[in-house]
Write an enzyme that holds these catalytic residues in place. Sequence first.
Site, PDB file in Angstrom:
ATOM      1  N   PHE A 125      -0.498   0.812   6.036  1.00 26.10           N
ATOM      2  CA  PHE A 125      -0.924  -0.053   7.134  1.00 26.10           C
ATOM      3  C   PHE A 125      -1.805  -1.180   6.623  1.00 26.10           C
ATOM      4  O   PHE A 125      -2.493  -1.046   5.610  1.00 26.10           O
ATOM      5  CB  PHE A 125      -1.746   0.737   8.171  1.00 26.10           C
ATOM      6  CG  PHE A 125      -0.993   1.850   8.813  1.00 26.10           C
ATOM      7  CD1 PHE A 125      -0.222   1.620   9.935  1.00 26.10           C
ATOM      8  CD2 PHE A 125      -1.037   3.129   8.287  1.00 26.10           C
ATOM      9  CE1 PHE A 125       0.494   2.643  10.527  1.00 26.10           C
ATOM     10  CE2 PHE A 125      -0.323   4.163   8.874  1.00 26.10           C
ATOM     11  CZ  PHE A 125       0.437   3.917   9.994  1.00 26.10           C
ATOM     12  N   ASP A 126      -1.802  -2.270   7.355  1.00 28.71           N
ATOM     13  CA  ASP A 126      -2.763  -3.340   7.139  1.00 28.71           C
ATOM     14  C   ASP A 126      -2.980  -4.014   8.487  1.00 28.71           C
ATOM     15  O   ASP A 126      -2.052  -4.107   9.296  1.00 28.71           O
ATOM     16  CB  ASP A 126      -2.274  -4.356   6.113  1.00 28.71           C
ATOM     17  CG  ASP A 126      -3.411  -5.239   5.639  1.00 28.71           C
ATOM     18  OD1 ASP A 126      -4.257  -4.740   4.868  1.00 28.71           O
ATOM     19  OD2 ASP A 126      -3.485  -6.403   6.063  1.00 28.71           O
ATOM     20  N   THR A 127      -4.203  -4.464   8.719  1.00 24.46           N
ATOM     21  CA  THR A 127      -4.541  -5.108   9.987  1.00 24.46           C
ATOM     22  C   THR A 127      -5.174  -6.461   9.728  1.00 24.46           C
ATOM     23  O   THR A 127      -6.036  -6.584   8.860  1.00 24.46           O
ATOM     24  CB  THR A 127      -5.492  -4.211  10.809  1.00 24.46           C
ATOM     25  OG1 THR A 127      -4.836  -2.966  11.063  1.00 24.46           O
ATOM     26  CG2 THR A 127      -5.858  -4.862  12.128  1.00 24.46           C
ATOM     27  N   LYS A 174       0.824  -1.209   0.000  1.00 21.34           N
ATOM     28  CA  LYS A 174       0.000   0.000   0.000  1.00 21.34           C
ATOM     29  C   LYS A 174       0.864   1.267   0.000  1.00 21.34           C
ATOM     30  O   LYS A 174       0.614   2.201  -0.767  1.00 21.34           O
ATOM     31  CB  LYS A 174      -0.937  -0.004   1.206  1.00 21.34           C
ATOM     32  CG  LYS A 174      -2.000  -1.085   1.131  1.00 21.34           C
ATOM     33  CD  LYS A 174      -2.796  -1.171   2.412  1.00 21.34           C
ATOM     34  CE  LYS A 174      -3.803  -2.300   2.370  1.00 21.34           C
ATOM     35  NZ  LYS A 174      -4.563  -2.406   3.631  1.00 21.34           N
TER      36      LYS A 174
END
Length: 184
Positions: free
Chosen positions: A67-69, A51
């Site tokens: 970010f990634d969760t 991203k």
Amino acid sequence: MKLILASNSPRRQELIKLLDVEYEAISPNIEEINDPSLSHEELVVDLAFQKALAVFKNRKDDIVLGFDTLVIIDDLILGKPKSEEEAKHYLQILSGKTHKVLTGCAIIKKGYSRSFFTQSQVTFWDLTDQEIDDYIKTKEPMDKAGAYGIQDHGARFVKSISGDYFTIVGFPISKIYQELKKLR
């Protein structure tokens, strides 16, 4: 040099304001590629980097944050539910159990790249089908990994957390702040 948030998440856009820096939010608009050979920790970091890199390609004079969760229980990744039925299934899986939340973070600027993850544990109370159905009616679960938002109505299901609350929300503020201080 400007700080760019590679995200269209309203939660992340609210939280970045706590850093007291000027920023711009740009959606990375990428197809997330999940490499099955990666561990959960490697995957969440890779997705955050994808991203950030997608936005950095057009903003090479800026600092880009990605970010990634992921919500993980019993080695199963619970992403954003694709239907209300899937959201209900996810919440039934989480009911009365402890799961982990990983947030991958990537910081890219010209000549510098740093990627890492933070991790927290969340334990849910036992949930009734009625509680789950009522929560799904709010539509909150539909755009959140694991089908719940700890910062919204989903907070009532959380018995305890271990680790950084903001990791669970998807923007570990203190860790990002410490990393950005190194770039000054």
